[in-house]
Design a protein around this motif. Sequence first.
Motif, short mmCIF file in Angstrom:
data_model
loop_
_atom_site.label_atom_id
_atom_site.label_comp_id
_atom_site.label_asym_id
_atom_site.label_seq_id
_atom_site.Cartn_x
_atom_site.Cartn_y
_atom_site.Cartn_z
N ALA A 130 4.10 9.74 -6.26
CA ALA A 130 5.10 10.80 -6.13
C ALA A 130 6.13 10.73 -7.26
O ALA A 130 6.53 11.74 -7.83
N GLN A 131 6.53 9.51 -7.59
CA GLN A 131 7.51 9.33 -8.67
C GLN A 131 6.94 9.81 -10.01
O GLN A 131 7.59 10.54 -10.74
N PHE A 132 5.71 9.44 -10.32
CA PHE A 132 5.13 9.86 -11.60
C PHE A 132 4.79 11.34 -11.61
O PHE A 132 4.87 11.98 -12.65
N ALA A 133 4.43 11.89 -10.47
CA ALA A 133 4.20 13.34 -10.41
C ALA A 133 5.49 14.08 -10.72
O ALA A 133 5.48 15.09 -11.44
N TYR A 134 6.61 13.59 -10.22
CA TYR A 134 7.90 14.21 -10.53
C TYR A 134 8.23 14.04 -12.02
O TYR A 134 8.64 14.99 -12.67
N PRO B 152 0.81 -1.23 0.00
CA PRO B 152 0.00 0.00 0.00
C PRO B 152 0.84 1.27 0.00
O PRO B 152 0.47 2.27 -0.62
N VAL B 153 1.98 1.23 0.69
CA VAL B 153 2.86 2.41 0.72
C VAL B 153 3.38 2.70 -0.67
O VAL B 153 3.37 3.85 -1.13
N LEU B 154 3.83 1.66 -1.36
CA LEU B 154 4.33 1.85 -2.72
C LEU B 154 3.22 2.30 -3.66
O LEU B 154 3.41 3.22 -4.46
N GLN B 155 2.07 1.65 -3.55
CA GLN B 155 0.97 1.92 -4.48
C GLN B 155 0.37 3.31 -4.31
O GLN B 155 0.03 3.96 -5.29
N TYR B 156 0.25 3.78 -3.06
CA TYR B 156 -0.47 5.03 -2.84
C TYR B 156 0.43 6.23 -2.52
O TYR B 156 -0.04 7.36 -2.57
N LEU B 157 1.70 6.01 -2.22
CA LEU B 157 2.60 7.13 -1.91
C LEU B 157 3.79 7.22 -2.85
O LEU B 157 4.02 8.25 -3.48
N VAL B 158 4.56 6.15 -2.94
CA VAL B 158 5.82 6.21 -3.68
C VAL B 158 5.59 6.34 -5.18
O VAL B 158 6.16 7.25 -5.81
#
Length: 96
Positions: free
Chosen positions: A66-70, A57-63
């Motif tokens: 954030a990576q794709f937004a960057y 869930p941490v990877l799916q909803y946070l990491v």
Amino acid sequence: RGALSSYYSRRIARTAVVQTLSRLASDLIINLFDTPWSPHDDKGRDWKSYLTFFWKPVLQYLVFPAQFAYLYSFRPSGPMGPLPAALDECWRARHR
């Protein structure tokens, strides 16, 4: 020429960050994660599987967001005015 140089220097830094994140993610996925634990089968019974299950869930909803937004923060947004025509003219003048 100033706009192209500015874009190029920003692109080099962005490429370095993206490549570093990609290598780090690949190393973590290969070395640290495993088949996620599931109560429905006998697969995924070691500590890596439990770690993968809890990190999902941490990877799916946070990491990942954030990576794709960057990654996509550098795309043009809105009208670019006369910039595309000026860049086209500059490129054509240099490549005649």
